[in-house]
Design an enzyme around this catalytic site. Structure first.
Site, PDB file in Angstrom:
ATOM      1  N   ILE A 199      12.740   9.791  -4.959  1.00 17.28           N
ATOM      2  CA  ILE A 199      12.707  10.636  -3.755  1.00 17.28           C
ATOM      3  C   ILE A 199      14.115  10.720  -3.151  1.00 17.28           C
ATOM      4  O   ILE A 199      14.542  11.773  -2.670  1.00 17.28           O
ATOM      5  CB  ILE A 199      11.690  10.100  -2.728  1.00 17.28           C
ATOM      6  CG1 ILE A 199      10.327   9.888  -3.393  1.00 17.28           C
ATOM      7  CG2 ILE A 199      11.547  11.071  -1.552  1.00 17.28           C
ATOM      8  CD1 ILE A 199       9.306   9.191  -2.515  1.00 17.28           C
ATOM      9  N   LYS A 203       5.038  -1.825   4.461  1.00 17.16           N
ATOM     10  CA  LYS A 203       5.136  -0.510   5.102  1.00 17.16           C
ATOM     11  C   LYS A 203       4.590  -0.586   6.536  1.00 17.16           C
ATOM     12  O   LYS A 203       5.177  -0.036   7.466  1.00 17.16           O
ATOM     13  CB  LYS A 203       4.394   0.556   4.284  1.00 17.16           C
ATOM     14  CG  LYS A 203       5.015   0.813   2.919  1.00 17.16           C
ATOM     15  CD  LYS A 203       6.457   1.309   3.042  1.00 17.16           C
ATOM     16  CE  LYS A 203       7.173   1.394   1.719  1.00 17.16           C
ATOM     17  NZ  LYS A 203       8.621   1.641   1.848  1.00 17.16           N
ATOM     18  N   ASN A 234      21.447  -0.276  -5.705  1.00 13.81           N
ATOM     19  CA  ASN A 234      21.812  -1.420  -6.567  1.00 13.81           C
ATOM     20  C   ASN A 234      21.421  -1.174  -8.022  1.00 13.81           C
ATOM     21  O   ASN A 234      21.512  -2.075  -8.848  1.00 13.81           O
ATOM     22  CB  ASN A 234      21.183  -2.726  -6.049  1.00 13.81           C
ATOM     23  CG  ASN A 234      19.662  -2.724  -6.174  1.00 13.81           C
ATOM     24  OD1 ASN A 234      19.063  -1.720  -6.556  1.00 13.81           O
ATOM     25  ND2 ASN A 234      19.038  -3.846  -5.850  1.00 13.81           N
ATOM     26  N   SER A 280       4.260   5.138   3.992  1.00 21.88           N
ATOM     27  CA  SER A 280       3.305   5.573   2.969  1.00 21.88           C
ATOM     28  C   SER A 280       1.927   5.754   3.585  1.00 21.88           C
ATOM     29  O   SER A 280       1.568   5.066   4.544  1.00 21.88           O
ATOM     30  CB  SER A 280       3.239   4.490   1.895  1.00 21.88           C
ATOM     31  OG  SER A 280       2.113   4.658   1.070  1.00 21.88           O
ATOM     32  N   GLY A 287      17.327   6.896  -6.493  1.00 18.27           N
ATOM     33  CA  GLY A 287      15.923   6.808  -6.904  1.00 18.27           C
ATOM     34  C   GLY A 287      15.245   8.167  -6.898  1.00 18.27           C
ATOM     35  O   GLY A 287      15.894   9.205  -6.677  1.00 18.27           O
ATOM     36  N   TYR A 315       2.928  -5.077  -0.732  1.00 15.76           N
ATOM     37  CA  TYR A 315       3.667  -3.805  -0.648  1.00 15.76           C
ATOM     38  C   TYR A 315       3.188  -2.996   0.557  1.00 15.76           C
ATOM     39  O   TYR A 315       3.994  -2.565   1.391  1.00 15.76           O
ATOM     40  CB  TYR A 315       3.487  -2.992  -1.943  1.00 15.76           C
ATOM     41  CG  TYR A 315       3.849  -1.537  -1.751  1.00 15.76           C
ATOM     42  CD1 TYR A 315       5.180  -1.143  -1.694  1.00 15.76           C
ATOM     43  CD2 TYR A 315       2.861  -0.557  -1.562  1.00 15.76           C
ATOM     44  CE1 TYR A 315       5.516   0.183  -1.456  1.00 15.76           C
ATOM     45  CE2 TYR A 315       3.186   0.756  -1.328  1.00 15.76           C
ATOM     46  CZ  TYR A 315       4.518   1.125  -1.276  1.00 15.76           C
ATOM     47  OH  TYR A 315       4.843   2.434  -1.030  1.00 15.76           O
TER      48      TYR A 315
HETATM   49  N1  UFG Z   1      -4.828   6.953 -12.318  1.00 14.77           N
HETATM   50  C1  UFG Z   1      -5.480   7.002 -13.530  1.00 14.77           C
HETATM   51  N2  UFG Z   1      -4.812   6.564 -14.634  1.00 14.77           N
HETATM   52  C2  UFG Z   1      -3.551   6.073 -14.592  1.00 14.77           C
HETATM   53  C3  UFG Z   1      -2.878   6.030 -13.343  1.00 14.77           C
HETATM   54  C4  UFG Z   1      -3.571   6.476 -12.225  1.00 14.77           C
HETATM   55  O1  UFG Z   1      -6.634   7.425 -13.612  1.00 14.77           O
HETATM   56  O2  UFG Z   1      -3.003   5.668 -15.640  1.00 14.77           O
HETATM   57  C5  UFG Z   1      -5.534   7.445 -11.121  1.00 14.77           C
HETATM   58  C6  UFG Z   1      -5.710   6.361 -10.064  1.00 14.77           C
HETATM   59  O3  UFG Z   1      -6.899   5.662 -10.297  1.00 14.77           O
HETATM   60  C7  UFG Z   1      -5.739   7.198  -8.785  1.00 14.77           C
HETATM   61  C8  UFG Z   1      -4.843   8.398  -9.107  1.00 14.77           C
HETATM   62  O4  UFG Z   1      -4.732   8.428 -10.523  1.00 14.77           O
HETATM   63  O5  UFG Z   1      -7.023   7.682  -8.583  1.00 14.77           O
HETATM   64  C9  UFG Z   1      -3.442   8.247  -8.509  1.00 14.77           C
HETATM   65  O6  UFG Z   1      -2.915   6.989  -8.885  1.00 14.77           O
HETATM   66  P1  UFG Z   1      -1.386   6.616  -8.658  1.00 14.77           P
HETATM   67  O7  UFG Z   1      -1.193   5.229  -9.183  1.00 14.77           O
HETATM   68  O8  UFG Z   1      -0.506   7.689  -9.194  1.00 14.77           O
HETATM   69  O9  UFG Z   1      -1.221   6.662  -7.076  1.00 14.77           O
HETATM   70  P2  UFG Z   1      -1.977   5.822  -5.951  1.00 14.77           P
HETATM   71  O10 UFG Z   1      -2.568   6.827  -5.026  1.00 14.77           O
HETATM   72  O11 UFG Z   1      -2.869   4.805  -6.493  1.00 14.77           O
HETATM   73  O12 UFG Z   1      -0.758   5.024  -5.317  1.00 14.77           O
HETATM   74  C10 UFG Z   1       0.227   5.703  -4.582  1.00 14.77           C
HETATM   75  C11 UFG Z   1       1.555   4.991  -4.678  1.00 14.77           C
HETATM   76  C12 UFG Z   1       1.483   3.628  -4.052  1.00 14.77           C
HETATM   77  C13 UFG Z   1       0.918   3.716  -2.663  1.00 14.77           C
HETATM   78  C14 UFG Z   1      -0.368   4.467  -2.664  1.00 14.77           C
HETATM   79  C15 UFG Z   1      -0.809   4.724  -1.256  1.00 14.77           C
HETATM   80  O13 UFG Z   1       1.923   4.850  -6.024  1.00 14.77           O
HETATM   81  O14 UFG Z   1       2.793   3.133  -3.967  1.00 14.77           O
HETATM   82  O15 UFG Z   1      -0.210   5.748  -3.270  1.00 14.77           O
HETATM   83  O16 UFG Z   1      -2.134   5.083  -1.201  1.00 14.77           O
HETATM   84  F1  UFG Z   1       0.693   2.482  -2.165  1.00 14.77           F
END
Ligand code: UFG
Length: 338
Positions: free
Chosen positions: A12, A154, A32, A125, A10, A150
Site C-alpha cells: 500500500i 491496530k 527496512n 484495519s 510495501g 495483530y
Molecule cells: N481465503 C480462501 N483461501 C485462501 C485465502 C483466503 O478461501 O487461500 C478466503 C478467506 O477464508 C476469506 C477471504 O478469502 O474468506 C479473504 O481472506 P484474506 O486472507 O485475503 O483476508 P482476510 O479478510 O481474512 O484478512 C484481511 C487482512 C488481515 C486483516 C483482516 C481484517 O489480510 O490483515 O483482513 O478483517 F486482519
C-alpha cells in the site's frame, strides 16, 4: 512539501508514494526492506518520473528515528505504513508485533509531538470491528475484542494516537480502517509481493493462475451467505492510495473538525470468495483450479464498509470495480513471473 512515508516500499505504501508524487509532494521513504524490495524504487520512478528520497533503517532503533527527524526537520506530515501484518505470525510471536507496530508508533509520535502542527496518518484495519453485527459497517460500530495480537496492535495503535491527540492540540491525525486491499498499479510497475506462500486470497489466486501454486483452497462454503463462502470488501490499492492523499490534504489544509478522526476505506460492496474467483476467471480467460476445504479458524463471515463518511468528508470514493482490480493483479503477477 515534504512527507515521510514509513514502509513506503510495501504494497500500500508504494502505491501511496506514487499518488503523493503525482500530486506534487516531495516524498521521503523509510523502509527496512523486511517485506519489500529495493526494486520498488525503480517502479515508482518509472511511473512518476521521480525517485523518492530513500532511507533504509529499522524504525525500532529509536536513536535513528530521532536523528531522522533532526535531519528532515521540514517533514510536514507522516503516513505510517511500516508494520507487521501476518495474523498467524502475530499469534506465534506477539512481542515482535507489539514492538514493531506499537513501539515504533510511540517513537514517531514522540517526535511529532515536538513539532508545530504535524499531520499523521495511521494504517488501521477493519479487523478492529471483528464480526460486526450490522452490515455495512459504519465507523460507529463497536470495536470488538481483538482475535489476534495483530488485530490488537491496530486497536491499541488507534488508542495511543487518540490519547496523544487529546493532550497535543497541535497534532492532527487520521486513522484509516482498510477493508481488503487488492490489485496493483495499472502500469504493472508496482504491485503486491508476498513473501513465501500467500495467506491472502487474491495473491493466492494469481499465483495459482500463473502455475506457481497447484490449487487454491476455498476455506468453507457453508457460511450463512448467498453462495456459502465468506464476504469481504475488496478495494483496489490505487483507490486506497488516493484516499491517503485526500486524508493528508484534509489535515494539511486544517479542514479536520477534530484533531483525531477515523475513516473506513472500502468500496461499500461485499464480494464472496467464489465471486472473486469468477472475476479472476473472466478477466484472465483462465479456469482456476480450486477446491472447497474446511473453514479457516478465525475467519469472520462477512465484512463490508459503509463508506458514507469517507465519501462526504474526504470527498473520496473508490472508483475501480472488482474486475479492474483482479485484472491489474493478474497483469502484475504475469509480469513478475515472466
Ligand atoms: N481465503 C480462501 N483461501 C485462501 C485465502 C483466503 O478461501 O487461500 C478466503 C478467506 O477464508 C476469506 C477471504 O478469502 O474468506 C479473504 O481472506 P484474506 O486472507 O485475503 O483476508 P482476510 O479478510 O481474512 O484478512 C484481511 C487482512 C488481515 C486483516 C483482516 C481484517 O489480510 O490483515 O483482513 O478483517 F486482519
Amino acid at each position: 512539501m515534504k512527507i515521510l512515508v514509513t514502509g513506503g516500499l510495501g504494497f500500500i505504501g508504494s502505491h501511496t508514494v506514487v499518488e503523493l508524487q503525482n500530486e506534487g509532494f516531495e516524498v521521503v521513504i523509510i523502509d527496512n526492506l523486511s517485506n519489500s524490495s529495493i526494486d520498488v524504487l525503480d517502479g515508482i520512478e518509472a511511473i512518476t518520473g521521480k525517485r523518492p528520497i530513500f532511507e533504509e533503517f529499522d524504525l525500532r532503533d529509536k536513536s535513528k528515528v530521532q536523528n531522522f527527524f533532526k535531519k528532515h526537520n521540514d517533514v510536514a506530515g507522516v503516513i505510517h505504513f511500516a508494520a507487521s501484518k501476518a495474523v498467524g505470525e502475530s499469534v506465534e510471536n506477539p512481542l515482535l508485533y507489539y514492538e514493531n507496530n506499537l513501539g515504533v508508533l510511540v517513537y514517531i509520535l514522540q517526535e511529532l509531538k515536538q513539532k508545530e502542527g504535524a499531520s499523521f496518518i495511521f494504517s488501521s484495519s477493519c479487523t478492529v470491528y471483528g464480526q460486526a453485527d450490522e452490515m455495512p459497517i459504519t465507523e460507529d460500530a463497536p470495536v470488538k475484542p481483538a482475535e489476534s495480537p495483530y488485530g490488537n496492535t491496530k486497536q491499541i495503535g488507534e488508542e495511543i494516537i487518540r490519547d496523544t491527540c487529546k493532550v497535543t492540540p497541535d497534532l492532527k491525525a487520521i486513522a484509516l480502517r482498510y477493508f481488503n486491499p487488492i490489485g496493483a498499479h495499472p502500469s504493472a510497475h508496482i504491485g503486491e509481493l508476498p513473501l513465501g506462500v500467500p495467506q491472502n486470497l487474491v495473491p493466492y489466486i494469481t499465483q495459482t493462475g500463473v502455475g506457481l501454486r497447484e490449487q487454491l483452497s476455498v476455506f468453507g462454503d457453508d457460511y450463512p451467505t448467498p453462495d456459502g463462502t465468506c464476504i469481504r470488501d475488496y478495494i483496489h490499492v490505487v483507490d486506497l492510495a488516493k484516499a491517503h492523499v485526500k486524508a493528508l490534504q484534509r489535515l494539511l489544509n486544517d479542514k479536520n473538525e477534530d484533531n483525531y478522526e477515523v475513516f473506513n476505506l472500502g468500496t461499500g460492496t461485499g464480494s464472496s470468495v467464489l465471486e472473486v474467483i469468477h472475476s479472476f476467471e473472466s478477466v484472465s480467460g483462465k479456469k482456476l483450479n480450486y477446491r472447497i476445504v474446511d473453514r479457516r479458524a478465525g475467519d469472520i463471515i462477512q465484512a463490508y464498509a459503509d463508506t458514507t463518511k469517507a465519501n462526504e468528508v474526504l470527498g473520496w470514493k473508490a472508483e475501480s470495480t472488482l474486475d479492474d482490480a483482479m485484472k491489474s493483479a493478474w497483469e502484475w503477477e504475469r509480469k513478475v513471473r515472466s
